[in-house]
Design an enzyme around this catalytic site. Structure first.
Site, PDB file in Angstrom:
ATOM      1  N   GLY A 124       0.804  -1.218   0.000  1.00 53.00           N
ATOM      2  CA  GLY A 124       0.000   0.000   0.000  1.00 53.00           C
ATOM      3  C   GLY A 124       0.831   1.259   0.000  1.00 53.00           C
ATOM      4  N   THR A 126      -0.106   3.881  -2.764  1.00 57.06           N
ATOM      5  CA  THR A 126      -0.996   4.876  -3.376  1.00 57.06           C
ATOM      6  C   THR A 126      -2.114   5.313  -2.431  1.00 57.06           C
ATOM      7  OG1 THR A 126      -0.564   3.845  -5.510  1.00 57.06           O
ATOM      8  CG2 THR A 126      -2.472   5.305  -5.393  1.00 57.06           C
ATOM      9  N   GLU A 127      -2.401   6.604  -2.488  1.00 60.89           N
ATOM     10  CA  GLU A 127      -3.524   7.173  -1.727  1.00 60.89           C
ATOM     11  C   GLU A 127      -4.336   8.058  -2.674  1.00 60.89           C
ATOM     12  OE1 GLU A 127      -2.129   9.271   1.697  1.00 60.89           O
ATOM     13  OE2 GLU A 127      -1.021   7.526   2.458  1.00 60.89           O
ATOM     14  N   PRO A 128      -5.529   8.489  -2.228  1.00 61.56           N
ATOM     15  CA  PRO A 128      -6.318   9.351  -3.111  1.00 61.56           C
ATOM     16  C   PRO A 128      -5.515  10.570  -3.587  1.00 61.56           C
ATOM     17  CG  PRO A 128      -7.661   8.631  -1.263  1.00 61.56           C
ATOM     18  CD  PRO A 128      -6.269   8.107  -1.011  1.00 61.56           C
ATOM     19  N   ALA A 130      -2.094  10.840  -3.394  1.00 66.60           N
ATOM     20  CA  ALA A 130      -0.681  10.493  -3.613  1.00 66.60           C
ATOM     21  C   ALA A 130      -0.590   9.312  -4.580  1.00 66.60           C
ATOM     22  CB  ALA A 130      -0.001  10.141  -2.289  1.00 66.60           C
ATOM     23  N   THR A 158      -3.764  -3.692  -4.878  1.00 67.47           N
ATOM     24  CA  THR A 158      -3.937  -5.047  -5.418  1.00 67.47           C
ATOM     25  C   THR A 158      -3.918  -6.064  -4.272  1.00 67.47           C
ATOM     26  OG1 THR A 158      -2.895  -4.411  -7.482  1.00 67.47           O
ATOM     27  CG2 THR A 158      -2.944  -6.761  -6.997  1.00 67.47           C
ATOM     28  N   GLY A 340     -11.561  -7.919 -36.455  1.00 66.58           N
ATOM     29  CA  GLY A 340     -12.770  -7.214 -36.890  1.00 66.58           C
ATOM     30  C   GLY A 340     -13.807  -7.201 -35.777  1.00 66.58           C
ATOM     31  N   GLU A 364       2.511   0.900 -10.980  1.00 71.71           N
ATOM     32  CA  GLU A 364       3.939   1.010 -10.623  1.00 71.71           C
ATOM     33  C   GLU A 364       4.633   2.105 -11.417  1.00 71.71           C
ATOM     34  OE1 GLU A 364       5.838  -2.708  -9.754  1.00 71.71           O
ATOM     35  OE2 GLU A 364       3.864  -3.605  -9.475  1.00 71.71           O
ATOM     36  N   THR A 366       3.195   5.450 -14.079  1.00 70.30           N
ATOM     37  CA  THR A 366       2.653   5.573 -15.436  1.00 70.30           C
ATOM     38  C   THR A 366       3.810   5.696 -16.436  1.00 70.30           C
ATOM     39  OG1 THR A 366       2.638   7.975 -15.338  1.00 70.30           O
ATOM     40  CG2 THR A 366       0.641   6.854 -14.540  1.00 70.30           C
TER      41      THR A 366
HETATM   42  C1  LIG Z   1      -5.532  -2.085 -11.131  1.00 74.81           C
HETATM   43  C2  LIG Z   1      -4.598  -1.256 -10.308  1.00 74.81           C
HETATM   44  C3  LIG Z   1      -3.784  -1.857  -9.372  1.00 74.81           C
HETATM   45  C4  LIG Z   1      -2.937  -1.096  -8.560  1.00 74.81           C
HETATM   46  N1  LIG Z   1      -2.220  -1.714  -7.572  1.00 74.81           N
HETATM   47  C5  LIG Z   1      -1.533  -0.945  -6.668  1.00 74.81           C
HETATM   48  C6  LIG Z   1      -0.934  -1.535  -5.516  1.00 74.81           C
HETATM   49  O1  LIG Z   1      -0.969  -2.751  -5.325  1.00 74.81           O
HETATM   50  N2  LIG Z   1      -0.300  -0.720  -4.631  1.00 74.81           N
HETATM   51  C7  LIG Z   1      -0.218   0.633  -4.803  1.00 74.81           C
HETATM   52  O2  LIG Z   1       0.352   1.314  -3.956  1.00 74.81           O
HETATM   53  N3  LIG Z   1      -0.778   1.219  -5.894  1.00 74.81           N
HETATM   54  C8  LIG Z   1      -1.443   0.485  -6.813  1.00 74.81           C
HETATM   55  N4  LIG Z   1      -2.047   1.071  -7.917  1.00 74.81           N
HETATM   56  C9  LIG Z   1      -1.963   2.514  -8.067  1.00 74.81           C
HETATM   57  C10 LIG Z   1      -1.074   2.956  -9.243  1.00 74.81           C
HETATM   58  O3  LIG Z   1       0.265   2.711  -8.949  1.00 74.81           O
HETATM   59  C11 LIG Z   1      -1.391   4.444  -9.487  1.00 74.81           C
HETATM   60  O4  LIG Z   1      -2.697   4.495 -10.038  1.00 74.81           O
HETATM   61  C12 LIG Z   1      -0.401   5.081 -10.425  1.00 74.81           C
HETATM   62  O5  LIG Z   1       0.868   5.208  -9.804  1.00 74.81           O
HETATM   63  C13 LIG Z   1      -0.858   6.473 -10.892  1.00 74.81           C
HETATM   64  O6  LIG Z   1      -1.292   7.272  -9.830  1.00 74.81           O
HETATM   65  P1  LIG Z   1      -2.722   8.021  -9.946  1.00 74.81           P
HETATM   66  O7  LIG Z   1      -3.719   6.984 -10.310  1.00 74.81           O
HETATM   67  O8  LIG Z   1      -2.953   8.795  -8.708  1.00 74.81           O
HETATM   68  O9  LIG Z   1      -2.573   9.001 -11.180  1.00 74.81           O
HETATM   69  P2  LIG Z   1      -1.941  10.480 -11.178  1.00 74.81           P
HETATM   70  O10 LIG Z   1      -0.635  10.488 -10.465  1.00 74.81           O
HETATM   71  O11 LIG Z   1      -2.981  11.451 -10.729  1.00 74.81           O
HETATM   72  O12 LIG Z   1      -1.660  10.686 -12.733  1.00 74.81           O
HETATM   73  C14 LIG Z   1      -2.654  11.139 -13.647  1.00 74.81           C
HETATM   74  C15 LIG Z   1      -1.942  11.505 -14.947  1.00 74.81           C
HETATM   75  O13 LIG Z   1      -0.990  12.574 -14.710  1.00 74.81           O
HETATM   76  C16 LIG Z   1       0.293  12.200 -15.170  1.00 74.81           C
HETATM   77  N5  LIG Z   1       1.325  12.774 -14.322  1.00 74.81           N
HETATM   78  C17 LIG Z   1       1.318  12.889 -12.959  1.00 74.81           C
HETATM   79  N6  LIG Z   1       2.450  13.467 -12.537  1.00 74.81           N
HETATM   80  C18 LIG Z   1       3.196  13.711 -13.624  1.00 74.81           C
HETATM   81  C19 LIG Z   1       4.489  14.288 -13.861  1.00 74.81           C
HETATM   82  N7  LIG Z   1       5.264  14.714 -12.854  1.00 74.81           N
HETATM   83  N8  LIG Z   1       4.950  14.387 -15.133  1.00 74.81           N
HETATM   84  C20 LIG Z   1       4.197  13.925 -16.168  1.00 74.81           C
HETATM   85  N9  LIG Z   1       2.953  13.380 -16.007  1.00 74.81           N
HETATM   86  C21 LIG Z   1       2.485  13.266 -14.773  1.00 74.81           C
HETATM   87  C22 LIG Z   1       0.282  10.659 -15.093  1.00 74.81           C
HETATM   88  O14 LIG Z   1       1.265  10.097 -15.956  1.00 74.81           O
HETATM   89  C23 LIG Z   1      -1.132  10.357 -15.541  1.00 74.81           C
HETATM   90  O15 LIG Z   1      -1.220  10.403 -16.942  1.00 74.81           O
HETATM   91  C24 LIG Z   1      -2.863   0.313  -8.751  1.00 74.81           C
HETATM   92  C25 LIG Z   1      -3.651   0.926  -9.734  1.00 74.81           C
HETATM   93  C26 LIG Z   1      -4.525   0.160 -10.495  1.00 74.81           C
HETATM   94  C27 LIG Z   1      -5.393   0.872 -11.510  1.00 74.81           C
END
Ligand SMILES: Cc1cc2nc3c(=O)[nH]c(=O)nc-3n(C[C@H](O)[C@H](O)[C@H](O)COP(=O)(O)OP(=O)(O)OC[C@H]3O[C@@H](n4cnc5c(N)ncnc54)[C@H](O)[C@@H]3O)c2cc1C
Length: 384
Positions: A124, A126-128, A130, A158, A340, A364, A366
């Protein structure tokens, strides 16, 4: 590095491939349709040692290397993305945290049950508020003398609700220059004050569980802190370096699955009196898929190999994850288009491959964040 795997790598590939085809493939559709976590299969693969492939035998693992683990994830994903994600999050992230940051006592207590398949792990970070910026962690941990009290929430985790042990990030203080100090804490799922919140309805990977974790005065003993309680952020970044190899391998498996599905289809499907694979537009799509998949495989295996050699692999892992995930998106899209209208309905699996592949560009870090990591290293920029 040997791309034509031999020895134990080749033998593991054959074992995983055979088991996935015979025992797992027949149940994938039902689990995905019903969004059902594959409890029985996870238990069974745990017994076979697949939940601890790169973990030392001393800690209950199979004692194999990162390349073996990458090959296994690739082969699992080739049949079932959800199962590959369950295994990857458990192994790279939860077990990885204990391998990288745990003491022998902590490994005995928490890693051995996970690596030997008795307990599923979750991670864990990720947060809303973070996501990409993990330093925005709002979950706090405060010392109460001989333990820590954790309050806050995590999102998108996950194995939420299935894991027995979570490795979580919590803010322990603020440094003199205003930066968040973060610690890594091991939280058993039965700790009072811990609960699992909403499980997400997702685009894909339907049989994997993704959900919220809530911490309401969760008290863990000092022995559940991994390393320096103020220095956990660096540990989480190191865990993610390893995790990126497994997401790259997962992407590779999905891309290969798409190619495996597209080849027989375009050879058999006839339009205008000919197999559609004889039309250059379709044939070249297949050629691009096959070429890009080989390049992705080389990058993923190279990152794993570098790690196994004890060399720096962070840059290679980011490059492998970035490239393989974008190849997975392109290849699964190309496979769907080559089917198709049949690609758009559930009779064929290519739609699932495409939906699952999108996660590999997000989880992990984007693709934007991978480019940031790569650019910083290539340009030799100081990480701020
Ligand atoms: C199915 C699933 C499983 C997951 N499992 C885990 C898990 O087990 N543990 C865990 O901790 N997390 C988990 N995650 C979370 C995942 O790691 C995050 O969703 C991911 O890191 C992106 O964070 P965010 O969703 O807050 O998007 P944001 O950080 O809000 O990003 C939104 C957009 O902004 C872009 N962006 C943000 N900052 C920058 C920057 N500095 N420069 C350029 N572009 C930027 C991003 O690339 C993206 O396009 C999971 C997510 C999903 C969907």
């Amino acid at each position: 590095m040997d791309l034509d795997l031999s020895g134990e790598h080749a033998s593991l590939r054959q074992t995983v491939r055979a088991y996935m085809a015979a025992e797992v493939a027949p149940v994938v559709d039902a689990h995905e349709r019903e969004r059902r976590f594959p409890v029985e299969i996870v238990r069974r693969i745990g017994e076979m040692g697949w939940l601890g492939i790169p973990i030392a035998e001393r800690w209950g693992g199979a004692g194999m290397d990162t390349l073996a683990y990458a090959v296994a994830i690739e082969e699992i994903a080739r049949v079932w993305g959800s199962l590959a994600l369950i295994v990857a999050a458990h192994t790279s992230l939860a077990c990885g945290g204990l391998v990288l940051g745990g003491t022998d006592e902590q490994r005995d207590a928490f890693l051995t049950p996970m690596a030997s398949g008795q307990v599923i792990g979750g991670y864990g970070l990720t947060e809303p508020g973070a996501g990409s910026d993990a330093s925005g962690t709002r979950t706090t941990a405060r010392s109460d003398g001989d333990g820590w009290v954790i309050d806050g929430a995590k999102r998108f985790i996950t194995n939420a609700g299935q894991a027995g042990t979570y490795v979580v990030a919590a803010r322990t203080g603020t440094s003199t220059d205003g930066r968040a100090q973060v610690g890594a804490f091991v939280v058993p799922a039965d700790t009072p004050g811990f609960s699992v919140g909403r499980l997400e309805e997702k685009l894909g990977l339907h049989a994997s569980a993704t959900g919220e974790l809530h911490f309401d005065g969760v008290r863990v003993p000092e022995g559940n802190v991994l390393g320096d309680p103020a220095g956990g952020f660096r540990l989480f970044l190191r865990i993610l370096d390893g995790g990126r190899i497994s997401i790259g391998a997962l992407a590779l498996g999905l891309a290969q699955a798409a190619l495996d599905a597209a080849i027989p289809y375009v050879r058999e499907r006839k339009q205008f009196g000919r197999p559609i694979g004889s039309f250059e537009a379709v044939a070249f799509r297949i050629a691009d898929m096959a070429t890009e998949i080989e390049a992705a495989r080389a990058l993923v295996y190279r990152a794993a190999w570098l790690r196994d050699q004890g060399r720096d692999f962070g840059l290679a892992a980011a490059q492998a994850k970035l490239f393989a995930s974008e190849v997975a998106s392109r290849a699964t899209n190309a496979a769907l288009l080559s089917h198709g209208g049949y690609g758009y309905v559930d009779d064929y699996p290519v739609g699932r491959f495409l939906r699952d592949a999108k996660l590999t560009e997000i989880g992990e870090g984007t693709s934007d964040i991978q480019r940031l990591v790569i650019a910083r290293q290539v340009l030799d920029l100081r990480v701020s």
